[in-house]
Design an enzyme around this catalytic site. Structure first.
Site, PDB file in Angstrom:
ATOM      1  N   HIS A   1     -28.567   9.412  56.630  1.00  0.00           N
ATOM      2  CA  HIS A   1     -28.299  10.592  55.770  1.00  0.00           C
ATOM      3  C   HIS A   1     -27.736  11.752  56.588  1.00  0.00           C
ATOM      4  CE1 HIS A   1     -30.953   8.529  52.828  1.00  0.00           C
ATOM      5  NE2 HIS A   1     -31.667   8.267  53.917  1.00  0.00           N
TER       6      HIS A   1
ATOM      7  N   ASN B   1      -7.243  19.842  68.110  1.00  0.00           N
ATOM      8  CA  ASN B   1      -7.677  19.165  66.885  1.00  0.00           C
ATOM      9  C   ASN B   1      -7.631  17.644  66.997  1.00  0.00           C
ATOM     10  OD1 ASN B   1      -8.027  21.605  65.509  1.00  0.00           O
ATOM     11  ND2 ASN B   1      -5.858  21.682  64.940  1.00  0.00           N
TER      12      ASN B   1
ATOM     13  N   LYS C   1       6.285  -7.562  49.248  1.00  0.00           N
ATOM     14  CA  LYS C   1       6.562  -7.300  50.659  1.00  0.00           C
ATOM     15  C   LYS C   1       6.418  -5.827  51.045  1.00  0.00           C
ATOM     16  CE  LYS C   1      10.031  -9.910  49.786  1.00  0.00           C
ATOM     17  NZ  LYS C   1       9.355 -10.743  48.770  1.00  0.00           N
TER      18      LYS C   1
ATOM     19  N   GLU D   1      -8.131  11.914  62.223  1.00  0.00           N
ATOM     20  CA  GLU D   1      -7.988  12.309  60.812  1.00  0.00           C
ATOM     21  C   GLU D   1      -6.879  11.513  60.128  1.00  0.00           C
ATOM     22  OE1 GLU D   1      -8.904  16.949  60.488  1.00  0.00           O
ATOM     23  OE2 GLU D   1      -7.569  16.472  62.132  1.00  0.00           O
TER      24      GLU D   1
ATOM     25  N   GLN E   1       8.448 -10.068  43.979  1.00  0.00           N
ATOM     26  CA  GLN E   1       9.283  -9.542  45.063  1.00  0.00           C
ATOM     27  C   GLN E   1       8.716  -8.235  45.619  1.00  0.00           C
ATOM     28  OE1 GLN E   1      13.638  -9.769  45.018  1.00  0.00           O
ATOM     29  NE2 GLN E   1      13.655  -7.554  44.774  1.00  0.00           N
TER      30      GLN E   1
ATOM     31  N   SER F   1      -2.797  24.159  67.347  1.00  0.00           N
ATOM     32  CA  SER F   1      -2.516  24.892  66.111  1.00  0.00           C
ATOM     33  C   SER F   1      -1.373  25.863  66.372  1.00  0.00           C
ATOM     34  CB  SER F   1      -3.766  25.654  65.679  1.00  0.00           C
ATOM     35  OG  SER F   1      -3.414  26.756  64.870  1.00  0.00           O
TER      36      SER F   1
ATOM     37  N   SER G   1      16.067  -7.157  47.698  1.00  0.00           N
ATOM     38  CA  SER G   1      14.833  -7.051  48.491  1.00  0.00           C
ATOM     39  C   SER G   1      15.159  -7.056  49.981  1.00  0.00           C
ATOM     40  CB  SER G   1      13.898  -8.227  48.168  1.00  0.00           C
ATOM     41  OG  SER G   1      14.516  -9.459  48.466  1.00  0.00           O
TER      42      SER G   1
ATOM     43  N   LYS H   1      -7.111  26.108  69.636  1.00  0.00           N
ATOM     44  CA  LYS H   1      -7.443  24.858  68.951  1.00  0.00           C
ATOM     45  C   LYS H   1      -7.027  23.589  69.688  1.00  0.00           C
ATOM     46  CE  LYS H   1      -8.255  24.721  64.673  1.00  0.00           C
ATOM     47  NZ  LYS H   1      -9.395  24.139  64.033  1.00  0.00           N
TER      48      LYS H   1
HETATM   49  N1  ARG Z   1      13.831 -11.848  46.858  1.00  0.00           N
HETATM   50  C1  ARG Z   1      12.931 -12.720  46.172  1.00  0.00           C
HETATM   51  C2  ARG Z   1      11.486 -12.334  46.471  1.00  0.00           C
HETATM   52  O1  ARG Z   1      11.266 -11.630  47.402  1.00  0.00           O
HETATM   53  C3  ARG Z   1      13.162 -14.121  46.596  1.00  0.00           C
HETATM   54  C4  ARG Z   1      12.991 -15.130  45.507  1.00  0.00           C
HETATM   55  C5  ARG Z   1      13.991 -14.870  44.452  1.00  0.00           C
HETATM   56  N2  ARG Z   1      14.007 -15.878  43.462  1.00  0.00           N
HETATM   57  C6  ARG Z   1      14.670 -15.719  42.332  1.00  0.00           C
HETATM   58  N3  ARG Z   1      14.692 -16.677  41.539  1.00  0.00           N
HETATM   59  N4  ARG Z   1      15.306 -14.605  42.050  1.00  0.00           N
HETATM   60  O2  ARG Z   1      10.571 -12.726  45.805  1.00  0.00           O
END
Ligand code: ARG
Length: 474
Positions: A167, A296, A336, A301, A333, A288, A34, A294
């Protein structure tokens, strides 16, 4: 075995390798890391570890000397990352592993004590909450700036008439200030919503460890205090499996982006040749490749378009969580990448939207002229009769009859002969013509929150107070 081969225990840095005879497949490592997402939390991860070392020392689990070594080591990592002298190792499993391994490389044995009474499960929840705290603050700052940009536009355009729509049909006249203040109030709710979420996220999970707390004498309250939390979470299982803070803020982000998107829809519409209410600055427009004429409104958008992405991230988070048993599961995980994408999209959209409207030119004459069409003052004719005692439903019918005649004659209501009014109701007097100009129709709407310039001034004052009261200090 993958085409990349296997990684042996000798050269991979997993914190848990002791139990394994074999190293993981290289593709497995790539799949499970991660680090790409959590490297941006390196500094809060270090802050968390510094507080953890202080707590371990206070409770006698490490010595004063070990604590100092750990803190110095962590600060040197922070400094080197800041100065770009140290790069996050993208082959590490996560940011926690990277920081711990780097610390132990630098200070030796004492580094191996930093993870005492801690799991990456409570560590990640801690990092996310610490990082979220600054993310919310940064976003609130941008939202407050946007509210201030809108309030300034409103201040300059209190008397500029603009048709109000329902409307997408002409309804009743309002002012540009009133319309722009409506946007500002939407964003003020976004601001407070984010603040509410921050309050609920203000409990430290650290010390919950993997799931079941610890038999070691940890002082959770002290560590929470060091990290500036309002308190500690109440249940160790809940602490490491809770991602409500991300779900909640992702919902807030979705609402905020939806508000931007609606305003952008109006800007796109108002930029058309048919409306021509607004002229976007060339800095915030595109051209454009084929049509030379143009200009735009691509930024409006794009903000509107990115709303789908933000909703998608929110739905991804909710879906990821929905079947998870207590406590920590690795599925989490995935939080994020979704959350950060939503957050990054929203904060840049807020910034760009503010600049786009701040630098736009408002075509006030065209807006005012547009109030002449669409019989925007028909309700005011009915209200005129109501003031003279006619039941509203009857008055509505009288006004509708006059609208019908005006449509047939292809003229405005104020261009009809007085004779038509007299025929429609004996209650009409000649003053009707002064009382149904678009400016009068606006001026008379003095109910709280109405478009009368005097009322809009009160909104502006209230918004300015909101900006002042919520000024975000470092
Ligand atoms: N990289 C993990 C996460 O973002 C951290 C926690 C990992 N814990 C584990 N027991 N593998 O959630």
């Amino acid at each position: 075995m993958s085409k990349h081969g296997t990684i042996t225990n000798d050269n991979h840095a997993a914190l848990w390798h002791g139990r394994f005879k074999e190293g993981p497949d290289a593709d497995a490592v790539k799949f499970e890391t991660s680090i790409n997402d959590d490297m941006r939390m390196a500094f809060v991860d270090i802050d968390g570890s510094i507080a953890h070392a202080k707590m371990l020392c206070k409770t006698g689990l490490i010595s004063e000397d070990e604590k100092n070594q750990i803190i110095d080591g962590l600060n040197s990592i922070k400094d080197d990352l800041q100065a770009d002298k140290l790069k996050v190792d993208l082959s590490a499993e996560d940011i926690h592993s990277f920081v711990e391994a780097t610390l132990t490389d630098r200070i030796g044995e004492a580094g191996k004590k930093v993870h005492t009474g801690r799991s990456r499960n409570d560590q990640i929840a801690l990092d996310e909450k610490l990082y979220l705290r600054s993310q919310i603050k940064d976003l609130q700052k941008e939202v407050l700036n946007l509210i201030s940009v809108l309030t300034n536009i409103a201040t300059e355009n209190k008397d500029v008439l603009i048709p109000g729509f329902t409307h997408m049909q002409h309804a009743q006249p309002v002012t540009l200030a009133h319309h722009v203040c409506a946007w500002a109030w939407m964003f003020s709710r976004d601001f407070t919503r984010l603040g509410d979420a921050a309050k609920r996220a203000d409990l430290s999970p650290i010390g919950s460890c993997a799931l079941a707390g610890s038999g070691l004498p940890l002082d959770r309250a002290y560590e929470a205090e060091l990290l500036g939390f309002g308190g500690v979470t109440d249940n160790s299982l809940d602490s490491v499996s809770d991602r409500d803070y991300y779900l909640e803020v992702a919902s807030d982000l979705s609402i905020l982006q939806m508000h931007l998107s609606r305003a952008c829809e109006e800007i796109v519409l108002w930029s058309t040749t048919e409306f021509s209410f607004i002229d976007l600055s060339e800095k915030w427009s595109t051209g454009s490749s084929i049509m030379p004429q143009k200009k735009n409104p691509d930024f409006a958008e794009l903000i509107r378009g990115k709303t789908g992405r933000v909703y998608g991230d929110m739905v991804a988070l909710f879906t990821m969580m929905k079947g998870l048993p207590l406590a920590y599961d690795r599925d989490m995980q995935e939080d994020k990448s979704s959350f950060f994408e939503a957050y990054d999209t929203v904060i840049s959209s807020v910034r760009i939207f503010a600049e786009m409207v701040r630098t736009a030119k408002w075509n006030k004459d065209i807006m005012t002229k547009s109030c002449d069409g669409g019989y925007l003052n028909a309700t005011d004719i009915a209200d005129y009769l109501v003031r003279k005692g006619l039941p509203f439903r009857t008055a509505h019918g009288v006004s509708a009859g006059l609208v019908r005649i005006a449509i047939e004659k292809n003229c405005l209501l104020e261009e009809l002969d007085f004779a038509e009014y007299e025929k429609a109701s004996p209650l009409f007097e000649k003053d009707i013509f002064e009382l149904i100009t678009p400016a009068k129709c606006v001026e008379i709407r003095k109910t709280i929150g109405g478009p009368a310039p005097s009322e809009v001034q009160k909104q502006i004052d209230k918004l300015m107070k909101f900006i002042k009261d919520n000024d975000i200090k470092e």
